[in-house]
Design a protein around this motif. Structure first.
Motif, mmCIF file in Angstrom:
data_model
loop_
_atom_site.group_PDB
_atom_site.id
_atom_site.type_symbol
_atom_site.label_atom_id
_atom_site.label_comp_id
_atom_site.label_asym_id
_atom_site.label_seq_id
_atom_site.Cartn_x
_atom_site.Cartn_y
_atom_site.Cartn_z
ATOM 1 N N TYR A 1 0.851 -1.182 0.085
ATOM 2 C CA TYR A 1 -0.004 0.053 0.110
ATOM 3 C C TYR A 1 0.783 1.260 0.069
ATOM 4 O O TYR A 1 1.488 1.503 0.911
ATOM 5 N N ARG A 2 0.874 2.121 -1.245
ATOM 6 C CA ARG A 2 1.654 3.281 -1.344
ATOM 7 C C ARG A 2 3.089 3.092 -0.861
ATOM 8 O O ARG A 2 3.536 4.269 -0.503
ATOM 9 N N ARG A 3 3.564 1.973 -1.056
ATOM 10 C CA ARG A 3 4.887 1.924 -0.677
ATOM 11 C C ARG A 3 6.053 2.785 -1.270
ATOM 12 O O ARG A 3 6.950 3.095 -0.363
ATOM 13 N N ARG A 4 6.007 2.830 -2.629
ATOM 14 C CA ARG A 4 6.952 3.644 -3.153
ATOM 15 C C ARG A 4 6.747 5.113 -2.767
ATOM 16 O O ARG A 4 7.819 5.871 -2.667
ATOM 17 N N MET A 5 5.522 5.647 -2.413
ATOM 18 C CA MET A 5 5.385 6.978 -1.911
ATOM 19 C C MET A 5 5.861 7.123 -0.630
ATOM 20 O O MET A 5 6.796 7.888 -0.449
ATOM 21 N N VAL A 6 5.709 6.023 0.191
ATOM 22 C CA VAL A 6 6.149 6.072 1.766
ATOM 23 C C VAL A 6 7.746 6.288 1.543
ATOM 24 O O VAL A 6 8.488 6.940 2.224
ATOM 25 N N GLN A 7 8.391 5.118 0.756
ATOM 26 C CA GLN A 7 9.892 5.109 0.599
ATOM 27 C C GLN A 7 10.387 6.658 0.107
ATOM 28 O O GLN A 7 11.388 7.085 0.728
ATOM 29 N N ARG A 8 9.665 7.340 -0.697
ATOM 30 C CA ARG A 8 10.252 8.549 -1.527
ATOM 31 C C ARG A 8 10.244 9.588 -0.205
ATOM 32 O O ARG A 8 10.938 10.524 -0.147
ATOM 33 N N ASN A 9 8.845 9.668 0.262
ATOM 34 C CA ASN A 9 8.644 10.437 1.312
ATOM 35 C C ASN A 9 9.797 10.554 2.407
ATOM 36 O O ASN A 9 10.136 11.570 2.883
ATOM 37 N N ILE A 10 10.008 9.240 2.873
ATOM 38 C CA ILE A 10 10.987 9.223 3.962
ATOM 39 C C ILE A 10 12.366 9.525 3.641
ATOM 40 O O ILE A 10 13.177 9.921 4.457
ATOM 41 N N GLY A 11 12.581 9.072 2.435
ATOM 42 C CA GLY A 11 14.088 9.378 1.862
ATOM 43 C C GLY A 11 14.238 10.731 1.811
ATOM 44 O O GLY A 11 15.412 11.316 2.085
ATOM 45 N N ASN A 12 13.501 11.360 1.246
ATOM 46 C CA ASN A 12 13.338 12.904 1.099
ATOM 47 C C ASN A 12 13.547 13.641 2.600
ATOM 48 O O ASN A 12 14.259 14.819 2.544
ATOM 49 N N ALA A 13 12.798 13.265 3.569
ATOM 50 C CA ALA A 13 12.603 13.835 4.819
ATOM 51 C C ALA A 13 13.838 13.619 5.383
ATOM 52 O O ALA A 13 14.211 14.502 6.476
ATOM 53 N N PHE A 14 14.705 12.516 5.300
ATOM 54 C CA PHE A 14 15.624 12.065 6.101
ATOM 55 C C PHE A 14 16.732 11.695 5.384
ATOM 56 O O PHE A 14 17.383 10.571 5.267
ATOM 57 N N PRO A 15 17.480 12.664 4.355
ATOM 58 C CA PRO A 15 18.671 12.433 3.598
ATOM 59 C C PRO A 15 19.813 11.850 4.410
ATOM 60 O O PRO A 15 20.757 11.407 3.734
ATOM 61 N N PRO B 1 20.354 3.998 4.661
ATOM 62 C CA PRO B 1 19.358 3.250 4.049
ATOM 63 C C PRO B 1 18.538 2.249 5.017
ATOM 64 O O PRO B 1 17.442 2.008 5.059
ATOM 65 N N ALA B 2 19.654 1.772 5.935
ATOM 66 C CA ALA B 2 19.058 0.794 6.832
ATOM 67 C C ALA B 2 18.294 1.459 8.021
ATOM 68 O O ALA B 2 17.083 0.817 8.406
ATOM 69 N N GLU B 3 18.467 2.719 8.159
ATOM 70 C CA GLU B 3 17.856 3.664 9.164
ATOM 71 C C GLU B 3 16.310 3.961 8.594
ATOM 72 O O GLU B 3 15.427 3.638 9.185
ATOM 73 N N ARG B 4 16.432 4.158 7.406
ATOM 74 C CA ARG B 4 15.004 4.549 6.563
ATOM 75 C C ARG B 4 14.246 3.366 6.460
ATOM 76 O O ARG B 4 13.248 3.682 6.703
ATOM 77 N N ASN B 5 14.726 2.376 6.221
ATOM 78 C CA ASN B 5 14.117 1.115 6.096
ATOM 79 C C ASN B 5 13.243 0.715 7.373
ATOM 80 O O ASN B 5 12.132 0.321 7.572
ATOM 81 N N ARG B 6 14.189 1.165 8.426
ATOM 82 C CA ARG B 6 13.534 0.525 9.846
ATOM 83 C C ARG B 6 12.327 1.650 10.061
ATOM 84 O O ARG B 6 11.213 1.087 10.485
ATOM 85 N N ILE B 7 12.423 2.749 9.654
ATOM 86 C CA ILE B 7 11.403 3.940 9.819
ATOM 87 C C ILE B 7 10.082 3.296 9.019
ATOM 88 O O ILE B 7 9.021 3.413 9.522
#
Length: 288
Positions: free
Chosen positions: A35-49, A53-59
């Motif tokens: 469910y909206r996984r690409r959007m979630v990945q993009r939003n988290i990646g842009n918010a926490f550059p 990658p491991a920390e963003r995947n944990r979020i």
């Protein structure tokens, strides 16, 4: 039919609800439906550059867990007693909230889609006796889902008011000398052509709704930010922080920018609690 089903499911123990969330809903939503996984990945990646990658995947994983917890908590909350809800959602700073509300005749609570935002309607149990909580909402397209959400949100005694009617209702309550608190989910994206306040938020140029500022200024009601923290699964603490005690003397954009700063800090503290499935940065600032 939908309301009746929720009423039945709400009688199940909360532990069973969480089992369903962890072992059925989480894998289904995260890995099967995605469910909206690409959007979630993009939003988290842009918010926490700055994060790995491991920390963003944990979020991301923690977010989807919280997402499923919110679903089952709201089903369980349909029959949850007021006494239990007071233990599950604790509001801080209520002495100051009630003092300023009583003095001004009302208050504005600016919330966000953090943790279980639906349970925040239980603030009606914490405000001074005689104060009415009005929760601003946008009507859903599905009539059955809209009726269900209204029933859930009104469970603690507050009143749901469509955003198009909130100004009229506030005028009516003031004329009747009825003190009110207004709950506004203010982290949704406004259309760029009507956006007056833009902020550098989570490393991105972001437009913000200013309804809380407009209403607070018009009525002279103090404005609070609802800082929501999850202390453990199923238990939240909401700190109602003053962001403007005297809106009539605030400069344009001051309250909305203060809200954005508070929200950003709230997200940085517990990033998995925010609703990352929103296409929050769909629109950009218009070029003049």
């Amino acid at each position: 039919m939908l309301k009746a089903l929720v009423a039945i499911l709400s009688r199940l123990p909360l532990g069973l609800h969480y089992w369903v969330a962890d072992y059925i809903l989480y894998p289904l939503i995260t890995y099967v439906v995605r469910y909206r996984r690409r959007m979630v990945q993009r939003n988290i990646g842009n918010a926490f550059p700055e994060k790995t990658p491991a920390e963003r995947n944990r979020i991301l994983r923690d977010f989807y867990h919280q997402f499923t917890y919110t679903i089952v908590e709201n089903i369980y909350g349909y029959r949850c007693s007021d006494e239990e809800m007071r233990q599950r959602v604790v509001f801080k700073n209520m002495e100051e909230v009630n003092r300023l509300t009583d003095a001004a005749g009302g208050a504005i609570f600016m919330l966000a889609h953090m943790g279980n935002w639906e349970w925040q309607a239980s603030v009606q149990q914490w405000v001074s006796p005689g104060v009415k909580e009005l929760n601003v909402y946008r009507k859903l397209k599905s009539a059955s889902m809209d009726a269900l959400m209204l029933a859930i949100r009104a469970k603690r005694g507050g009143e749901c008011v469509e955003k198009q009617r909130i100004l009229r209702e506030m005028i009516r309550y003031r004329a009747a000398k009825q003190p009110v608190t207004i709950g506004l989910l203010s982290d949704q994206k406004p259309r760029p052509e009507v956006t007056r306040t833009w902020v550098n938020f989570l490393h991105q140029d972001t437009g913000f709704l200013d309804g809380g500022e407009v209403l607070g200024t018009k009525f002279g009601y103090p404005v609070f930010y609802a800082n929501i923290q999850r202390v453990q699964r199923g238990y939240y603490v909401t700190d109602l922080r003053v962001i403007c005690a005297d809106p009539k003397n605030a400069t344009e954009g001051e309250i909305t920018k203060a809200y954005a700063r508070e929200l950003e800090q709230n997200i940085q503290e517990q990033p998995h609690l925010w609703l990352w499935t929103h296409n929050r940065w769909k629109w950009k600032r218009p070029q003049i």
